[in-house]
Design a protein around this motif. Structure first.
Motif, short mmCIF file in Angstrom:
data_model
loop_
_atom_site.label_atom_id
_atom_site.label_comp_id
_atom_site.label_asym_id
_atom_site.label_seq_id
_atom_site.Cartn_x
_atom_site.Cartn_y
_atom_site.Cartn_z
N ALA A 168 19.16 10.85 -7.07
CA ALA A 168 19.40 11.96 -7.98
C ALA A 168 20.07 13.12 -7.25
O ALA A 168 20.06 13.20 -6.03
N GLN A 169 20.61 14.00 -8.04
CA GLN A 169 21.21 15.22 -7.53
C GLN A 169 20.14 16.31 -7.51
O GLN A 169 19.43 16.51 -8.51
N LYS A 170 20.05 17.01 -6.41
CA LYS A 170 19.03 18.05 -6.26
C LYS A 170 19.13 19.11 -7.35
O LYS A 170 18.11 19.55 -7.90
N ILE A 171 20.33 19.52 -7.69
CA ILE A 171 20.51 20.60 -8.65
C ILE A 171 19.85 20.28 -10.00
O ILE A 171 19.31 21.16 -10.67
N PHE A 172 19.87 19.01 -10.42
CA PHE A 172 19.26 18.62 -11.69
C PHE A 172 17.77 18.32 -11.52
O PHE A 172 16.94 18.76 -12.32
N THR A 173 17.44 17.56 -10.50
CA THR A 173 16.06 17.10 -10.31
C THR A 173 15.12 18.26 -10.02
O THR A 173 14.02 18.33 -10.57
N GLU A 174 15.53 19.17 -9.18
CA GLU A 174 14.69 20.32 -8.85
C GLU A 174 14.37 21.13 -10.11
O GLU A 174 13.22 21.51 -10.34
N TYR A 175 15.38 21.37 -10.93
CA TYR A 175 15.17 22.12 -12.17
C TYR A 175 14.20 21.38 -13.09
O TYR A 175 13.26 21.97 -13.64
N GLU A 176 14.42 20.07 -13.28
CA GLU A 176 13.57 19.28 -14.19
C GLU A 176 12.13 19.23 -13.70
O GLU A 176 11.20 19.37 -14.50
N MET A 177 11.93 19.03 -12.41
CA MET A 177 10.57 18.96 -11.87
C MET A 177 9.86 20.30 -12.01
O MET A 177 8.67 20.34 -12.33
N ASN A 178 10.57 21.39 -11.77
CA ASN A 178 9.96 22.71 -11.93
C ASN A 178 9.66 23.00 -13.41
O ASN A 178 8.62 23.58 -13.72
N ALA A 179 10.55 22.59 -14.30
CA ALA A 179 10.33 22.80 -15.73
C ALA A 179 9.10 22.03 -16.22
O ALA A 179 8.36 22.51 -17.07
N LEU A 180 8.89 20.85 -15.65
CA LEU A 180 7.72 20.04 -16.01
C LEU A 180 6.48 20.44 -15.22
O LEU A 180 5.39 19.90 -15.46
N ASP A 181 6.64 21.34 -14.26
CA ASP A 181 5.55 21.81 -13.42
C ASP A 181 4.85 20.66 -12.68
O ASP A 181 3.63 20.58 -12.63
N ILE A 182 5.66 19.77 -12.08
CA ILE A 182 5.09 18.63 -11.34
C ILE A 182 5.43 18.64 -9.85
O ILE A 182 4.91 17.81 -9.12
N THR A 183 6.23 19.56 -9.41
CA THR A 183 6.65 19.57 -8.01
C THR A 183 5.46 19.59 -7.06
O THR A 183 5.46 18.91 -6.03
N GLN A 184 4.43 20.33 -7.39
CA GLN A 184 3.28 20.49 -6.50
C GLN A 184 2.50 19.19 -6.28
O GLN A 184 1.69 19.10 -5.36
N TYR A 185 2.73 18.18 -7.08
CA TYR A 185 2.00 16.92 -6.94
C TYR A 185 2.60 16.00 -5.88
O TYR A 185 2.00 14.99 -5.53
N PHE A 186 3.78 16.34 -5.38
CA PHE A 186 4.47 15.48 -4.43
C PHE A 186 4.30 16.01 -3.00
O PHE A 186 4.50 17.18 -2.74
N ASP A 187 3.97 15.09 -2.11
CA ASP A 187 3.82 15.44 -0.70
C ASP A 187 5.18 15.61 -0.04
O ASP A 187 5.31 16.36 0.92
N ALA A 188 6.18 14.90 -0.53
CA ALA A 188 7.55 15.05 -0.05
C ALA A 188 8.49 14.50 -1.11
O ALA A 188 8.12 13.61 -1.88
#
Length: 135
Positions: free
Chosen positions: A18-38
């Motif tokens: 994936a492209q960071k510009i899209f994935t980062e936005y989507e993960m933050n919008a879904l509030d799931i980024t904090q669940y990933f260790d990396a």
């Protein structure tokens, strides 16, 4: 599912073509980024699945023991074949965006998305009891 995995002490990593510009936005919008260790995105690493080099970067960086790790994916070639070549166990989940393909030779197969079953699988409940679920 992600919260349950965290509660059970599981490490969770994202390896995505994936492209960071899209994935980062989507993960933050879904509030799931904090669940990933990396998070490993192909746009940042110069390679992509099914290239074993991409899997190996994650394995080496995060000190993952391949024989203790499971790749969950919805693409037989990119996710399942790539992971198997890197020594990871595999769970294939057919989704609406899976490519048209025959079911891959994954360790476990779900013919449709089922978060409860995936969680049970990853928490060890069905690892020995079942190879696949046909629903």
């Amino acid at each position: 599912m992600l919260q349950t995995l965290r509660d059970r002490g599981k490490k969770v990593y994202l390896l995505s073509n994936a492209q960071k510009i899209f994935t980062e936005y989507e993960m933050n919008a879904l509030d799931i980024t904090q669940y990933f260790d990396a998070i490993f995105l192909s746009s940042e690493h110069g390679c992509k699945k099914p290239d074993s080099q991409f899997f190996q970067k994650m394995i080496d960086t995060c000190h993952i023991k391949p024989d203790k790790a499971v790749m969950v994916g919805n693409d037989g070639a990119c996710d399942i074949e790539g992971a198997k070549r890197s020594g990871l166990s595999t769970v294939y989940v057919r989704t609406e965006i899976s490519p048209e393909e025959t079911l891959p030779d994954a360790d476990h197969v779900l013919e449709k998305m089922d978060m409860v079953r995936i969680t049970e699988l990853l928490c060890g409940r069905y690892m020995v009891l079942r190879r696949s679920w046909n629903t």
